[in-house]
Motif scaffolding. Structure first.
Motif, PDB file in Angstrom:
ATOM      1  N   LYS A 378      66.614  46.068  21.304  1.00  0.00           N
ATOM      2  CA  LYS A 378      65.251  45.697  21.689  1.00  0.00           C
ATOM      3  C   LYS A 378      64.646  44.732  20.677  1.00  0.00           C
ATOM      4  N   ARG A 403      74.902  45.018  29.485  1.00  0.00           N
ATOM      5  CA  ARG A 403      74.442  46.079  30.386  1.00  0.00           C
ATOM      6  C   ARG A 403      73.211  46.787  29.821  1.00  0.00           C
ATOM      7  N   GLU A 406      70.197  44.642  30.347  1.00  0.00           N
ATOM      8  CA  GLU A 406      69.711  44.732  31.726  1.00  0.00           C
ATOM      9  C   GLU A 406      68.834  45.968  31.903  1.00  0.00           C
ATOM     10  N   LYS A 407      69.256  47.108  31.308  1.00  0.00           N
ATOM     11  CA  LYS A 407      68.475  48.336  31.407  1.00  0.00           C
ATOM     12  C   LYS A 407      67.132  48.185  30.705  1.00  0.00           C
ATOM     13  N   LYS A 409      65.481  45.421  30.195  1.00  0.00           N
ATOM     14  CA  LYS A 409      64.612  44.532  30.988  1.00  0.00           C
ATOM     15  C   LYS A 409      64.045  45.248  32.223  1.00  0.00           C
ATOM     16  N   LYS A 410      64.804  46.212  32.736  1.00  0.00           N
ATOM     17  CA  LYS A 410      64.330  46.953  33.905  1.00  0.00           C
ATOM     18  C   LYS A 410      63.424  48.120  33.519  1.00  0.00           C
ATOM     19  N   GLY A 411      63.277  48.344  32.197  1.00  0.00           N
ATOM     20  CA  GLY A 411      62.414  49.403  31.738  1.00  0.00           C
ATOM     21  C   GLY A 411      63.031  50.781  31.827  1.00  0.00           C
ATOM     22  N   LEU A 412      64.375  50.827  31.904  1.00  0.00           N
ATOM     23  CA  LEU A 412      65.060  52.112  32.034  1.00  0.00           C
ATOM     24  C   LEU A 412      65.448  52.696  30.677  1.00  0.00           C
TER      25      LEU A 412
END
Length: 413
Positions: A378, A403, A406-407, A409-412
């Protein structure tokens, strides 16, 4: 051998690199000689504002072309095919024992020269004009350790050698190229609060051909500040500097006197053939080693690579990473500093617990490390670091880092 002919090196060479013939485009041409055109090319580059060092490099290659032509070899601009190019490169290697990157430099200049012939002189080149490639060979860049610098600092020298040593150490503490070290004046030093810094435009970026001029600022702290104080009485010049060639010669002697005799393995080229050999470290010391030393030690001390990029004046962070010879050590230090316990402490705990408890702790440790990697990635993204650099820091494959990104950026995450 089937024909009863004894194969000799000269015979093999003549077969593999035949002399240029009429069918390779070396027939008589009405164009000016390649030497005359190359001289015009140099003048055109000078008029566009190339630096002295670039002009010197062009002049050196002009001398090589003259020497090649003087051996009786035909050389025409409109007859420069692959066969001709291979022959001239092989001849230059034999005549000058050029290193691979010197050959790369020659080839790069020839590409620019032939482009000048086409666009500026409107010369039609051979229909099978040479496919000139100028691949760069990544050399092994050595650097000096903290202990090496301490030895140089303490060695007893004559007054003239002391000046050479001090100029070199100053470059080690600031990362200056020789071209900037030799021209830095007292006026380039400015005060900012409680410390001083160098503020200057690198000579390398001051050409009229450069699209952007950058200013570099380097703090003068510790021994760098002590050295400039020592020469504060020098009129105008910040530090007295002799010629690059002489300085490189003296630095090897100083390094030997200082005891920098550790053997290092290097690749040397003899007539284009690479050979591995062990040499004492002092033999490889030169002015530019100071820049490698500054960059490498800065990383190991924890200077962020993007900050180092600004200090070195690099436009691309990939250029800075070339100097980071200990990037693995840097990566490991970053990770270990963030984790609240050392491996040795973990092992000591494991020896005193049951296998079941060990499994629980290891599972918790892995989860903690995974959370830590998310947090590091982050922060790295916020700083604008590239994926490959982030992967090196967290010691994960690039695909896995992608990967995770991507998570995030998706807030996961």
């Amino acid at each position: 051998m089937n024909q009863g002919i004894i194969p000799t090196p000269s015979l093999l060479k003549s077969e593999l690199l035949p002399e240029p013939t009429a069918d390779t485009g070396t027939q008589q041409s009405e164009l000016p000689s390649i030497v005359a055109l190359f001289e015009e090319f140099i003048q055109s580059r000078i008029s566009k504002g190339i630096k002295h060092g670039t002009k010197k490099s062009y002049t050196t290659n002009l001398s090589r072309l003259k020497r090649y032509v003087a051996t009786g070899k035909p050389l025409q601009v409109d007859g420069y095919t692959n066969t001709v190019h291979q022959h001239i490169v092989r001849t230059l290697i034999d005549l000058y024992n050029l290193q691979p990157n010197s050959i790369m430099d020659f080839c790069k200049q020839m590409k620019v020269f032939f482009n000048y012939c086409r666009t500026d002189k409107h010369i039609t080149l051979h229909q099978y004009h040479a496919d000139i490639k100028s691949g760069f060979v990544q050399t092994d860049r050595i650097y000096l350790t903290e202990n090496d610098l301490e030895k140089l600092h303490n060695v007893v020298l004559t007054d003239s050698m002391v000046r050479v040593r001090d100029a070199f150490l100053f470059a080690c503490y600031t990362g200056l190229r020789y071209s900037d070290l030799s021209r830095i004046k007292v006026d380039h030093v400015i005060e900012r609060g409680s410390y001083k810094l160098l503020s200057f435009i690198p000579e390398k970026t001051s050409s009229a051909l450069q699209k952007k001029v950058k200013r570099v600022e380097i703090p003068l702290i510790g021994r760098a500040a002590e050295i400039i104080e020592r020469y504060s009485s020098t009129a105008g010049q910040l530090i007295p500097v002799i010629t690059n060639q002489k300085m490189n010669e003296y630095l090897k002697v100083i390094g030997m006197w200082a005891g920098l005799t550790d053997l290092i393995e290097v690749v040397t080229y003899e007539k284009g053939k690479p050979t591995l050999k062990l040499v004492p470290k002092y033999e490889k010391i030169s002015c530019h080693i100071a820049r490698h030393t500054y960059a490498t030690l800065s990383l190991t001390r924890g200077v962020p690579v993007e900050v180092l990029q600004k200090a070195l004046g690099h436009a691309d962070i990939k250029t800075t990473m070339v100097y980071a010879k200990v990037i693995d050590e840097y990566k490991d230090r970053v990770i270990l500093e963030q984790i609240s316990f050392r491996d040795g402490e973990v092992l000591a705990i494991f020896r005193s617990i049951s296998p079941q408890t060990e499994e629980i702790i290891m599972s918790a440790y892995e989860q903690t490390l995974e959370s830590f990697n998310f947090e590091v990635i982050k922060r790295a993204l916020q700083k604008g670091l590239q994926v490959d650099m982030i992967a090196a820091i967290v010691n994960l494959p690039v695909q896995k880092v992608e990967r995770i990104i991507e998570k995030i950026k998706k807030g996961l995450a």
